[in-house]
Design an enzyme around this catalytic site. Structure first.
Site, PDB file in Angstrom:
ATOM      1  CD  GLU A 266      -2.710  -1.284   2.502  1.00  0.00           C
ATOM      2  OE1 GLU A 266      -2.381  -0.601   3.491  1.00  0.00           O
ATOM      3  OE2 GLU A 266      -3.671  -2.051   2.504  1.00  0.00           O
ATOM      4  CG  HIS A 285      -5.715   0.724   4.737  1.00  0.00           C
ATOM      5  ND1 HIS A 285      -4.637  -0.092   4.990  1.00  0.00           N
ATOM      6  CD2 HIS A 285      -6.377   0.804   5.926  1.00  0.00           C
ATOM      7  CE1 HIS A 285      -4.642  -0.468   6.253  1.00  0.00           C
ATOM      8  NE2 HIS A 285      -5.694   0.064   6.851  1.00  0.00           N
TER       9      HIS A 285
HETATM   10  N1  LIG Z   1      -8.896  -1.441   7.281  1.00  0.00           N
HETATM   11  C1  LIG Z   1      -8.772  -0.678   8.365  1.00  0.00           C
HETATM   12  O1  LIG Z   1      -8.854   0.554   8.261  1.00  0.00           O
HETATM   13  C2  LIG Z   1      -8.557  -1.298   9.711  1.00  0.00           C
HETATM   14  C3  LIG Z   1      -8.074  -2.581   9.829  1.00  0.00           C
HETATM   15  N2  LIG Z   1      -7.927  -3.142  11.064  1.00  0.00           N
HETATM   16  C4  LIG Z   1      -7.457  -4.534  11.119  1.00  0.00           C
HETATM   17  O2  LIG Z   1      -8.466  -5.304  11.761  1.00  0.00           O
HETATM   18  C5  LIG Z   1      -7.841  -6.217  12.648  1.00  0.00           C
HETATM   19  C6  LIG Z   1      -8.817  -6.641  13.721  1.00  0.00           C
HETATM   20  O3  LIG Z   1      -9.149  -5.546  14.540  1.00  0.00           O
HETATM   21  P1  LIG Z   1      -9.983  -5.761  15.899  1.00  0.00           P
HETATM   22  O4  LIG Z   1     -11.149  -6.609  15.648  1.00  0.00           O
HETATM   23  O5  LIG Z   1     -10.174  -4.431  16.490  1.00  0.00           O
HETATM   24  O6  LIG Z   1      -8.909  -6.592  16.743  1.00  0.00           O
HETATM   25  P2  LIG Z   1      -9.176  -7.553  17.968  1.00  0.00           P
HETATM   26  O7  LIG Z   1      -7.837  -7.758  18.626  1.00  0.00           O
HETATM   27  O8  LIG Z   1     -10.308  -7.063  18.796  1.00  0.00           O
HETATM   28  O9  LIG Z   1      -9.630  -8.917  17.277  1.00  0.00           O
HETATM   29  C7  LIG Z   1      -8.770  -9.738  16.529  1.00  0.00           C
HETATM   30  C8  LIG Z   1      -9.284 -11.158  16.677  1.00  0.00           C
HETATM   31  O10 LIG Z   1      -8.578 -11.998  15.771  1.00  0.00           O
HETATM   32  C9  LIG Z   1      -8.361 -13.239  16.433  1.00  0.00           C
HETATM   33  N3  LIG Z   1      -7.296 -14.005  15.820  1.00  0.00           N
HETATM   34  C10 LIG Z   1      -5.957 -13.919  16.028  1.00  0.00           C
HETATM   35  N4  LIG Z   1      -5.325 -14.831  15.264  1.00  0.00           N
HETATM   36  C11 LIG Z   1      -6.291 -15.503  14.581  1.00  0.00           C
HETATM   37  C12 LIG Z   1      -6.269 -16.576  13.653  1.00  0.00           C
HETATM   38  N5  LIG Z   1      -5.123 -17.149  13.289  1.00  0.00           N
HETATM   39  N6  LIG Z   1      -7.446 -17.027  13.156  1.00  0.00           N
HETATM   40  C13 LIG Z   1      -8.618 -16.468  13.529  1.00  0.00           C
HETATM   41  N7  LIG Z   1      -8.699 -15.466  14.432  1.00  0.00           N
HETATM   42  C14 LIG Z   1      -7.540 -14.981  14.937  1.00  0.00           C
HETATM   43  C15 LIG Z   1      -8.057 -12.835  17.861  1.00  0.00           C
HETATM   44  O11 LIG Z   1      -8.236 -13.952  18.707  1.00  0.00           O
HETATM   45  P3  LIG Z   1      -7.361 -14.081  20.089  1.00  0.00           P
HETATM   46  O12 LIG Z   1      -7.941 -13.061  21.005  1.00  0.00           O
HETATM   47  O13 LIG Z   1      -7.617 -15.485  20.493  1.00  0.00           O
HETATM   48  O14 LIG Z   1      -5.950 -13.787  19.720  1.00  0.00           O
HETATM   49  C16 LIG Z   1      -9.085 -11.730  18.087  1.00  0.00           C
HETATM   50  O15 LIG Z   1     -10.302 -12.255  18.548  1.00  0.00           O
HETATM   51  C17 LIG Z   1      -6.609  -5.447  13.146  1.00  0.00           C
HETATM   52  O16 LIG Z   1      -5.594  -6.338  13.591  1.00  0.00           O
HETATM   53  C18 LIG Z   1      -6.175  -4.684  11.918  1.00  0.00           C
HETATM   54  O17 LIG Z   1      -5.261  -5.445  11.173  1.00  0.00           O
HETATM   55  C19 LIG Z   1      -8.252  -2.472  12.205  1.00  0.00           C
HETATM   56  C20 LIG Z   1      -8.718  -1.185  12.141  1.00  0.00           C
HETATM   57  C21 LIG Z   1      -8.863  -0.476  10.896  1.00  0.00           C
HETATM   58  O1  LIG Z   2      -6.107   0.839  12.724  1.00  0.00           O
HETATM   59  C1  LIG Z   2      -5.655   0.096  11.840  1.00  0.00           C
HETATM   60  O2  LIG Z   2      -5.225  -1.062  12.097  1.00  0.00           O
HETATM   61  C2  LIG Z   2      -5.590   0.551  10.454  1.00  0.00           C
HETATM   62  O3  LIG Z   2      -5.339  -0.205   9.557  1.00  0.00           O
HETATM   63  C3  LIG Z   2      -5.764   1.990  10.143  1.00  0.00           C
HETATM   64  O4  LIG Z   2      -4.536   2.597  10.070  1.00  0.00           O
END
Ligand SMILES: NC(=O)C1=CN([C@@H]2O[C@H](COP(=O)(O)OP(=O)(O)OC[C@H]3O[C@@H](n4cnc5c(N)ncnc54)[C@H](OP(=O)(O)O)[C@@H]3O)[C@@H](O)[C@H]2O)C=CC1
Ligand SMILES: O=C(O)C(=O)CO
Length: 319
Positions: A266, A285
Site C-alpha cells: 500500500e 484502506h
Molecule cells: N482497514 C482498516 O482501516 C482497519 C483494519 N484493522 C485490522 O483489523 C484487525 C482486527 O481488529 P480488531 O477486531 O479491532 O482486533 P481484535 O484484537 O479485537 O480482534 C482480533 C481477533 O482476531 C483473532 N485471531 C488472532 N489470530 C487468529 C487466527 N489465526 N485465526 C482467527 N482469528 C484470529 C483474535 O483472537 P485471540 O484473542 O484469540 O488472539 C481476536 O479475537 C486489526 O488487527 C487490523 O489489522 C483495524 C482497524 C482499521
Molecule cells: O487501525 C488500523 O489497524 C488501520 O489499519 C488503520 O490505520
C-alpha cells in the site's frame, strides 16, 4: 521529551489538531517518512508515533534514545515487537477506535458486490435508463443476503460488530478464532473449524490480525474449499491473502467476487492483478478513516502517551 510523528498525514490531513500531543513534549511532525529515512528522522526521539511506517529491528537498533512507540492504529504488524521488547521499549496501539467504521465498510463492500450500485448509477448517468423500454434494467446479478451464511475469521471487536450487522440482516453467522484462546460465546454466532467455515460460507470476511500465523491464510488451497458463489471481504490486512492466488480464482470465476480495503503493498503496484478484475472491488484502506474514528484515534493516542509518561502505560502490545 522529543516526540517524532513519522506519518501523520492520513490521521490528520488538516481537519484535526495536534495541540493535545504538543502539550506532552516537543513534536516534530512528518506527513510521511520513507523507510530509509526513519533512523535519521527519529535519531533524537524519545517517543515515535507511526501509523504504517515500519519500525524494523534494524531501525530500532539504531535508535538508542527511543523509549516508546505509539502505533496510530489498531494493527501493529509494522513494528518489530520482539526487538522493541528486548530493548525495553514500550509499544502501545489504539484498539476499538474504528470498530463501527470498519464493520460499516465491510457491508459497503459487500452490498456493492450484491447490488452494484456504482455500476447501475454509471449506467443511468450515461443515459441507459432514459433509453430503456422498461422501468427497470440490471447490469449485474443482484444478490439477497438474508438466509446466507457469513464466515468471520477472527471474532474480536470488529468481527463481533460485523456479526451483529449480519444477524440484523438475517444472515447465519459462523466464526473461527485463533485457537490460542477459548472461544467466547457470542449470541447468534456458531464456532466452526476453518475448513467448515470456508465450505459453508457465502461470504468470508477477514478480521484477524496479520501475524506470522495468519500471513497467506487465504491461499489457493483454501480458496478451493470455498463455494463458487462465495464472496471474500478483507478489511484487515492485505498479506492475509496470497494475491496472485485470489486473482487467478477471480479470473477463472472459482469464487464470485471480492471486496478489499487492504492490499499486500500500500499503495499498490500499478500492475497488481487484482486492480484489473471486474469482480474485485478495491478501496484504498479507508475503513478506519471516518472523521469520527480519527477523532477517537487522536484522543486515544494522546491518552496512551500521557499514561506512559505518568508511569502507567496502557494498551501495551507484545513483549
Ligand atoms: N482497514 C482498516 O482501516 C482497519 C483494519 N484493522 C485490522 O483489523 C484487525 C482486527 O481488529 P480488531 O477486531 O479491532 O482486533 P481484535 O484484537 O479485537 O480482534 C482480533 C481477533 O482476531 C483473532 N485471531 C488472532 N489470530 C487468529 C487466527 N489465526 N485465526 C482467527 N482469528 C484470529 C483474535 O483472537 P485471540 O484473542 O484469540 O488472539 C481476536 O479475537 C486489526 O488487527 C487490523 O489489522 C483495524 C482497524 C482499521
Ligand atoms: O487501525 C488500523 O489497524 C488501520 O489499519 C488503520 O490505520
Amino acid at each position: 521529551m522529543n516526540i517524532v510523528v513519522l506519518d501523520g498525514y492520513t490521521l490528520n490531513p488538516g481537519d484535526l489538531s495536534w495541540s493535545a500531543l504538543e502539550q506532552l513534549g516537543t513534536v516534530t511532525l512528518h506527513d510521511r517518512t520513507p523507510e530509509h529515512e526513519v533512523v535519521s528522522r527519529a535519531s533524537e526521539a524519545d517517543i515515535v508515533l507511526t501509523n504504517k511506517t515500519p519500525l524494523s529491528a534494524a531501525s530500532i537498533a539504531q535508535l538508542p534514545k527511543l523509549r516508546y512507540i505509539g502505533v496510530l492504529a489498531t494493527g501493529y504488524n509494522i513494528v518489530d515487537i520482539e526487538a522493541a521488547a528486548k530493548r525495553g521499549i514500550v509499544v502501545a496501539n489504539v484498539p476499538s477506535y474504528s470498530t463501527y467504521s470498519v464493520a460499516q465498510l465491510v457491508f459497503a463492500l459487500l452490498l456493492e458486490l450484491c447490488h452494484r450500485v456504482g455500476r447501475h448509477d454509471d449506467a443511468v448517468k450515461s443515459g441507459a435508463w432514459a433509453a430503456s423500454p422498461d422501468f427497470c434494467f440490471t447490469r449485474a446479478p443482484l444478490i439477497e443476503l438474508a438466509g446466507k451464511t457469513i464466515g468471520l475469521i477472527g471474532l474480536g471487536r470488529i468481527g463481533r460488530q460485523t456479526a451483529r450487522i449480519a444477524l440484523a440482516m438475517g444472515m447465519r453467522v459462523v466464526a473461527v478464532g485463533s485457537g490460542r484462546t477459548a472461544p467466547t460465546p457470542e449470541e447468534g454466532v456458531e464456532w466452526v473449524t476453518l475448513p467448515e467455515l470456508l465450505q459453508q460460507a457465502d461470504v468470508v470476511s477477514l478480521h484477524c490480525p496479520l501475524t506470522p500465523a495468519t500471513q497467506g491464510l487465504i491461499n489457493r488451497e483454501r480458496i478451493a474449499w470455498m463455494k463458487p458463489t462465495a464472496m471474500l471481504i478483507n478489511t484487515s490486512r492485505g498479506p492475509l491473502i496470497v494475491e496472485d492466488d485470489l486473482a487467478a480464482a477471480l479470473r477463472e470465476q472459482r469464487i464470485q467476487g471480492a471486496g478489499l480495503d487492504v492490499l499486500a503493498a500500500e499503495p499498490p503496484r500499478a500492475d497488481n492483478p487484482l486492480l484489473a478484475l471486474p469482480n474485485c472491488i478495491v478501496t484504498p484502506h479507508i475503513a478506519w478513516a471516518t472523521k469520527e474514528a480519527r477523532v477517537r484515534l487522536m484522543d486515544t493516542a494522546v491518552a496512551n502517551l500521557a499514561a506512559f509518561l505518568a508511569g502507567k502505560p496502557v494498551h501495551v502490545v507484545g513483549g
